[in-house]
Design an enzyme around this catalytic site. Structure first.
Site, PDB file in Angstrom:
ATOM      1  N   HIS A 133      41.757  45.227  47.893  1.00 44.82           N
ATOM      2  CA  HIS A 133      42.426  43.993  48.324  1.00 44.82           C
ATOM      3  C   HIS A 133      41.538  43.228  49.305  1.00 44.82           C
ATOM      4  O   HIS A 133      41.391  42.001  49.198  1.00 44.82           O
ATOM      5  CB  HIS A 133      43.763  44.349  48.971  1.00 44.82           C
ATOM      6  CG  HIS A 133      44.545  43.170  49.443  1.00 44.82           C
ATOM      7  ND1 HIS A 133      45.507  42.555  48.681  1.00 44.82           N
ATOM      8  CD2 HIS A 133      44.512  42.485  50.623  1.00 44.82           C
ATOM      9  CE1 HIS A 133      46.029  41.540  49.360  1.00 44.82           C
ATOM     10  NE2 HIS A 133      45.454  41.489  50.550  1.00 44.82           N
ATOM     11  N   GLU A 134      40.923  43.942  50.246  1.00 41.70           N
ATOM     12  CA  GLU A 134      40.047  43.283  51.221  1.00 41.70           C
ATOM     13  C   GLU A 134      38.775  42.770  50.553  1.00 41.70           C
ATOM     14  O   GLU A 134      38.256  41.700  50.915  1.00 41.70           O
ATOM     15  CB  GLU A 134      39.705  44.248  52.359  1.00 41.70           C
ATOM     16  CG  GLU A 134      40.899  44.781  53.136  1.00 41.70           C
ATOM     17  CD  GLU A 134      41.780  43.680  53.703  1.00 41.70           C
ATOM     18  OE1 GLU A 134      41.266  42.590  54.015  1.00 41.70           O
ATOM     19  OE2 GLU A 134      43.003  43.905  53.814  1.00 41.70           O
ATOM     20  N   HIS A 137      39.580  39.458  49.118  1.00 43.26           N
ATOM     21  CA  HIS A 137      39.611  38.391  50.120  1.00 43.26           C
ATOM     22  C   HIS A 137      38.208  37.833  50.362  1.00 43.26           C
ATOM     23  O   HIS A 137      38.037  36.624  50.585  1.00 43.26           O
ATOM     24  CB  HIS A 137      40.176  38.917  51.444  1.00 43.26           C
ATOM     25  CG  HIS A 137      41.670  38.883  51.539  1.00 43.26           C
ATOM     26  ND1 HIS A 137      42.417  37.781  51.201  1.00 43.26           N
ATOM     27  CD2 HIS A 137      42.560  39.829  51.947  1.00 43.26           C
ATOM     28  CE1 HIS A 137      43.703  38.040  51.397  1.00 43.26           C
ATOM     29  NE2 HIS A 137      43.822  39.280  51.843  1.00 43.26           N
ATOM     30  N   GLU A 198      47.420  35.989  49.529  1.00 43.59           N
ATOM     31  CA  GLU A 198      47.708  37.393  49.254  1.00 43.59           C
ATOM     32  C   GLU A 198      47.887  37.678  47.760  1.00 43.59           C
ATOM     33  O   GLU A 198      47.421  38.705  47.256  1.00 43.59           O
ATOM     34  CB  GLU A 198      48.966  37.841  50.019  1.00 43.59           C
ATOM     35  CG  GLU A 198      48.764  37.947  51.519  1.00 43.59           C
ATOM     36  CD  GLU A 198      47.663  38.938  51.870  1.00 43.59           C
ATOM     37  OE1 GLU A 198      47.922  40.154  51.847  1.00 43.59           O
ATOM     38  OE2 GLU A 198      46.544  38.497  52.143  1.00 43.59           O
ATOM     39  N   ASP A 202      45.812  40.344  45.624  1.00 44.16           N
ATOM     40  CA  ASP A 202      46.498  41.431  44.919  1.00 44.16           C
ATOM     41  C   ASP A 202      46.041  41.496  43.466  1.00 44.16           C
ATOM     42  O   ASP A 202      45.727  42.573  42.942  1.00 44.16           O
ATOM     43  CB  ASP A 202      48.014  41.219  44.953  1.00 44.16           C
ATOM     44  CG  ASP A 202      48.622  41.497  46.322  1.00 44.16           C
ATOM     45  OD1 ASP A 202      47.963  42.168  47.141  1.00 44.16           O
ATOM     46  OD2 ASP A 202      49.757  41.043  46.561  1.00 44.16           O
TER      47      ASP A 202
END
Length: 482
Positions: A133-134, A137, A198, A202
């Site tokens: 997930h990071e 980003h 987000e 995801d």
């Protein structure tokens, strides 16, 4: 290797103790932002600013400098980076000693996880879901876009913005306050910016982890676990503050996971052992850790190598050396080259004064894996304990040649020079350590100390140190003007 010194967080102002953006041997790499504001953040600038931010973070948070843990998280993280699209620069992964569940990314591919995040993960895929997930980003440039948006909304200084983002990733409320103070009025808070991205993180993160061989069904499983835990605490979990979790988001990840075929993906041995290490060293109290692992071993199916390893660490940390040694020797019989076991076993030998046996064992491992930081740092630690300082210096300098941001290596190198009473080299090593911990003034002071201890005939060395000091001062001044 059992660390003999814990690096405490330094309470530093970003302007009073800023960060380097290249190696200790190369300076002048700060991006030219063209003034206090900037509207376009190229990948090159993002990487350079990310290095600034990460050095600030390393100087202000309780980072974990454990070579086994460092190897694990970087291997897992880069396994997924290799499957990601839009990767613009190399990624680095870090640990923060914190029992709370959280993880965050900064600019330029720098990602940090709390030790508590791994401690709560029931599978390697659950932990991988957080890291992927990071990664998403970063690859989607969510933070970079936020920086660009903020620069258009209000006049910013580089120092104030970076400090606010660093704080916001760890403490959202404090981060928003810092952002407001920096801008006069917060046009858009870091947490609100995160909410808008987000879903994309995801989606992409799930695809990346699946492509890397992890279980995408771990994503909704982990979210469900976080939601349940959050109900039973007075304050929302730190991870959920920076990664808001709505019911629709949980449902969305469940539906996305169902697009992948369901299959059993076992945890790696490394995950089982690193989790036992985290629980024993960073999650449980030292006195409580032994009891916990004894209980685990007594449960049905609990007599695993990971739990035996965790108990050995707990026994060692409680100075029950003979008991710990028996456990590790049994584990080594079946896996004599396992670095998790070798790490604890050689620590026990050192604690018992068996320096030569420790050195002999690590020498053999070093011949097999000369560039492995776990082996090299353990070997250097054994050499320091045995007062073989020249060997320790040789090993550490060789490691720093290809891993020049290793905090532990600089600290051990300084210790070796101090024991040899080589004060110029001692203070230079301390300067390099301060450099990596984002403390410019301390680094410059240490260079001055090194110069003071040089002999009159060491003119070439004096010129080299003077040049290094001038580079530090120039870069520090440049940061202060931003």
């Amino acid at each position: 290797m059992k660390l003999t010194a814990v690096f405490k967080p330094l309470i530093l102002c970003l302007l009073a103790a800023s960060c380097y953006t290249s190696t200790v041997h190369a300076y002048g790499g700060l991006p030219d932002l063209g003034g206090n504001g900037f509207s376009v953040l190229t990948p090159e600038k993002e990487k350079q600013l990310g290095d600034v931010m990460m050095r600030q973070t390393r100087g202000s948070l309780p980072m974990v400098y454990d070579p086994l843990m460092d190897e694990y998280i970087n291997a897992l993280g880069n396994r997924m980076v290799a499957r990601a699209n839009d990767v613009k620069f190399p990624f680095k992964f870090y640990w923060i000693q914190d029992k709370n569940i959280n993880a965050f990314a900064t600019l330029g591919g720098n990602i940090a996880s709390h030790t508590g995040t791994l401690a709560i993960a029931d599978s390697e895929s659950e932990f991988a879901s957080v890291i992927s997930h990071e990664i998403a980003h970063v690859t989607q440039r969510h933070i970079a876009r936020f920086v660009e948006a903020q620069s258009q909304n209000a006049p910013l200084t580089l120092a104030g913005l970076l400090a606010a983002i660093v704080i916001a990733t760890v403490n959202p409320e404090a981060g928003m306050a810092a952002m407001a103070a920096t801008q006069g009025a917060a046009q858009q808070s870091a947490i609100n910016f995160t909410r808008s991205n987000e879903q994309e993180a995801d989606r992409i993160g799930m695809q990346v982890m699946a492509d890397a061989g992890f279980d995408p069904y771990a994503v909704p499983d982990f979210f469900r676990k976080l939601a349940e835990q959050s109900r039973f605490v007075n304050q929302q979990l730190a991870f959920l503050q920076t990664h808001p979790l709505s019911q629709s988001r949980v449902s969305d990840t469940r539906l996305r996971a169902e697009q992948f075929s369901k299959r059993f993906i076992p945890d790696s041995q490394d995950f089982s052992l690193i989790k036992a290490r985290v629980l024993a060293r960073y999650q449980y109290d030292k006195q409580h850790s032994e009891t916990v692992f004894l209980k685990k071993l007594g449960q049905p199916g609990g007599n695993t190598k990971a739990n035996q390893y965790g108990l050995a660490i707990a026994l060692f940390d409680n100075n029950k050396l003979d008991e710990a040694k028996k456990l590790i020797e049994k584990l080594l019989q079946d896996d004599k080259h396992n670095l998790y076991y070798i790490d604890v076993y050689t620590d026990i030998l050192i604690a018992q004064g068996e320096y030569q046996q420790s050195l002999d064992m690590l020498e053999q491992q070093y011949l097999l894996r000369p560039n492995n930081q776990v082996v090299t740092l353990n070997y250097a630690n054994a050499a320091l304990s045995a007062k073989a300082y020249r060997l320790a210096i040789h090993l550490l300098k060789s490691l720093l040649f290809y891993k020049d941001d290793n905090i532990l290596a600089y600290s051990m190198l300084a210790d070796a020079y101090k024991e040899m009473e080589d004060l110029p080299r001692f203070y230079e090593a301390r300067a390099d350590l301060s450099y990596q911990l984002a403390n410019y003034p301390k680094a410059i002071d240490n260079i001055d100390e090194a110069l003071n201890y040089l002999q009159p005939e060491e003119k070439l060395e004096a010129r080299r140190l003077e040049a290094k000091k001038k580079q530090l001062q120039a870069e520090f001044s440049r940061l202060q003007r931003m």
